[in-house]
Scaffold this motif. Structure first.
Motif, mmCIF file in Angstrom:
data_model
loop_
_atom_site.group_PDB
_atom_site.id
_atom_site.type_symbol
_atom_site.label_atom_id
_atom_site.label_comp_id
_atom_site.label_asym_id
_atom_site.label_seq_id
_atom_site.Cartn_x
_atom_site.Cartn_y
_atom_site.Cartn_z
ATOM 1 N N ASN A 3 0.854 -1.179 0.000
ATOM 2 C CA ASN A 3 0.000 0.000 0.000
ATOM 3 C C ASN A 3 0.897 1.238 0.000
ATOM 4 O O ASN A 3 1.760 1.379 0.863
ATOM 5 C CB ASN A 3 -0.889 -0.050 1.238
ATOM 6 N N PRO A 4 0.717 2.196 -0.955
ATOM 7 C CA PRO A 4 1.599 3.364 -1.011
ATOM 8 C C PRO A 4 1.538 4.228 0.247
ATOM 9 O O PRO A 4 2.549 4.774 0.668
ATOM 10 C CB PRO A 4 1.112 4.150 -2.230
ATOM 11 N N ILE A 5 0.356 4.352 0.862
ATOM 12 C CA ILE A 5 0.248 5.165 2.077
ATOM 13 C C ILE A 5 1.018 4.497 3.213
ATOM 14 O O ILE A 5 1.745 5.158 3.960
ATOM 15 C CB ILE A 5 -1.231 5.387 2.467
ATOM 16 N N VAL A 11 7.627 2.737 9.228
ATOM 17 C CA VAL A 11 7.561 1.901 10.431
ATOM 18 C C VAL A 11 6.564 2.430 11.456
ATOM 19 O O VAL A 11 5.927 1.658 12.161
ATOM 20 C CB VAL A 11 8.971 1.731 11.036
ATOM 21 N N HIS A 12 6.384 3.730 11.511
ATOM 22 C CA HIS A 12 5.494 4.301 12.532
ATOM 23 C C HIS A 12 4.022 4.035 12.223
ATOM 24 O O HIS A 12 3.214 3.937 13.136
ATOM 25 C CB HIS A 12 5.767 5.788 12.714
ATOM 26 N N GLY A 13 3.683 3.902 10.952
ATOM 27 C CA GLY A 13 2.326 3.525 10.595
ATOM 28 C C GLY A 13 1.994 2.121 11.068
ATOM 29 O O GLY A 13 0.869 1.822 11.466
ATOM 30 N N ASP A 14 2.994 1.238 11.029
ATOM 31 C CA ASP A 14 2.813 -0.124 11.531
ATOM 32 C C ASP A 14 2.863 -0.168 13.055
ATOM 33 O O ASP A 14 2.181 -0.971 13.684
ATOM 34 C CB ASP A 14 3.902 -1.054 10.984
ATOM 35 N N ALA A 15 3.685 0.689 13.640
ATOM 36 C CA ALA A 15 3.911 0.647 15.088
ATOM 37 C C ALA A 15 2.749 1.211 15.894
ATOM 38 O O ALA A 15 2.494 0.748 17.010
ATOM 39 C CB ALA A 15 5.188 1.419 15.431
ATOM 40 N N LEU A 16 2.033 2.177 15.345
ATOM 41 C CA LEU A 16 0.988 2.860 16.104
ATOM 42 C C LEU A 16 -0.079 1.914 16.658
ATOM 43 O O LEU A 16 -0.351 1.948 17.862
ATOM 44 C CB LEU A 16 0.376 3.961 15.242
ATOM 45 N N ARG A 50 7.973 -7.141 13.214
ATOM 46 C CA ARG A 50 8.516 -7.904 12.089
ATOM 47 C C ARG A 50 7.386 -8.503 11.256
ATOM 48 O O ARG A 50 7.428 -8.480 10.031
ATOM 49 C CB ARG A 50 9.457 -9.009 12.578
ATOM 50 N N ALA A 51 6.379 -9.029 11.920
ATOM 51 C CA ALA A 51 5.233 -9.611 11.214
ATOM 52 C C ALA A 51 4.464 -8.538 10.443
ATOM 53 O O ALA A 51 4.084 -8.748 9.291
ATOM 54 C CB ALA A 51 4.312 -10.324 12.191
ATOM 55 N N ALA A 52 4.248 -7.386 11.062
ATOM 56 C CA ALA A 52 3.513 -6.303 10.402
ATOM 57 C C ALA A 52 4.275 -5.798 9.183
ATOM 58 O O ALA A 52 3.687 -5.563 8.129
ATOM 59 C CB ALA A 52 3.262 -5.156 11.381
ATOM 60 N N ALA A 113 5.540 9.445 20.422
ATOM 61 C CA ALA A 113 6.601 9.674 19.438
ATOM 62 C C ALA A 113 6.179 9.157 18.066
ATOM 63 O O ALA A 113 6.345 9.851 17.054
ATOM 64 C CB ALA A 113 7.892 8.996 19.894
ATOM 65 N N SER A 114 5.616 7.951 18.014
ATOM 66 C CA SER A 114 5.147 7.410 16.732
ATOM 67 C C SER A 114 4.034 8.274 16.152
ATOM 68 O O SER A 114 3.996 8.529 14.950
ATOM 69 C CB SER A 114 4.649 5.968 16.909
ATOM 70 N N LEU A 115 3.126 8.712 17.012
ATOM 71 C CA LEU A 115 2.032 9.569 16.561
ATOM 72 C C LEU A 115 2.570 10.880 15.995
ATOM 73 O O LEU A 115 2.088 11.363 14.960
ATOM 74 C CB LEU A 115 1.068 9.835 17.712
ATOM 75 N N SER A 116 3.580 11.452 16.615
ATOM 76 C CA SER A 116 4.190 12.692 16.116
ATOM 77 C C SER A 116 4.815 12.493 14.740
ATOM 78 O O SER A 116 4.687 13.350 13.861
ATOM 79 C CB SER A 116 5.247 13.204 17.091
ATOM 80 N N PHE A 117 5.491 11.360 14.539
ATOM 81 C CA PHE A 117 6.081 11.079 13.232
ATOM 82 C C PHE A 117 4.993 10.922 12.167
ATOM 83 O O PHE A 117 5.128 11.445 11.060
ATOM 84 C CB PHE A 117 6.953 9.825 13.277
ATOM 85 N N VAL A 118 3.914 10.225 12.489
ATOM 86 C CA VAL A 118 2.816 10.046 11.533
ATOM 87 C C VAL A 118 2.168 11.394 11.231
ATOM 88 O O VAL A 118 1.881 11.710 10.065
ATOM 89 C CB VAL A 118 1.785 9.024 12.061
ATOM 90 N N GLU A 119 1.942 12.209 12.262
ATOM 91 C CA GLU A 119 1.358 13.543 12.049
ATOM 92 C C GLU A 119 2.239 14.384 11.136
ATOM 93 O O GLU A 119 1.738 15.089 10.257
ATOM 94 C CB GLU A 119 1.173 14.258 13.380
ATOM 95 N N SER A 120 3.537 14.305 11.324
ATOM 96 C CA SER A 120 4.471 15.056 10.499
ATOM 97 C C SER A 120 4.400 14.611 9.037
ATOM 98 O O SER A 120 4.390 15.443 8.123
ATOM 99 C CB SER A 120 5.894 14.881 11.033
ATOM 100 N N LYS A 121 4.323 13.303 8.821
ATOM 101 C CA LYS A 121 4.219 12.772 7.459
ATOM 102 C C LYS A 121 2.908 13.212 6.806
ATOM 103 O O LYS A 121 2.893 13.595 5.637
ATOM 104 C CB LYS A 121 4.308 11.242 7.466
ATOM 105 N N VAL A 122 1.812 13.167 7.553
ATOM 106 C CA VAL A 122 0.514 13.576 7.011
ATOM 107 C C VAL A 122 0.523 15.067 6.711
ATOM 108 O O VAL A 122 0.018 15.510 5.673
ATOM 109 C CB VAL A 122 -0.627 13.197 7.984
#
Length: 132
Positions: A3-5, A11-16, A50-52, A113-122
């Motif tokens: 999925n391009p998104i 990694v943070h999209g998977d980690a959240l 790793r699975a995600a 921290a993961s949420l901040s990275f995702v927010e920054s990307k969005v």
């Protein structure tokens, strides 16, 4: 096909969602600190990541040994593990409230921290779309 998104969020999209699930397990441990016989639970975060990432990248995990856990349709989380008690309890409860509070604080910090990275990307993506 990836999925391009999901690829963009990395990694943070998977980690959240995994971090959220871990916080729920720790909160459950804290709420059952006085329940006799309750066993503290945690999430094997590294194995779940790793699975995600394998699923996101199109790679399938293979069961190559009879002792491996097959992932799939039973609805249970195969990465949920019982946490060992640091001090034995007479009633069989393995929850250490101080350790759980510390684990929850760290998990909340990692989630933020993961949420901040995702927010920054969005935010970057929205800037590219709107041109502002």
């Amino acid at each position: 096909m990836p999925n391009p998104i999901s690829s963009y969020l990395g990694v943070h999209g998977d980690a959240l969602p995994l971090r959220e699930q871990r916080m729920k397990l720790i909160a459950s441990n804290l709420s059952n600190a006085d329940t006799p016989g309750y066993k503290a639970q945690d999430l094997d975060f590294e194995a779940a990541m790793r699975a995600a990432q394998g699923q996101r990248d199109g790679g399938q995990l293979e069961v190559t040994d009879g002792r491996h856990i097959a992932l799939g349709g039973d609805g249970l989380n195969p990465f949920q593990v019982m946490r060992q008690a640091s001090q034995p309890s007479l009633d069989g409860n393995t929850v250490d409230p101080d350790a759980e509070r510390a684990a929850y604080g760290r998990a909340a910090l990692e989630y933020r921290a993961s949420l901040s990275f995702v927010e920054s990307k969005v935010r970057t993506l929205l800037t590219a779309i709107t041109g502002q």
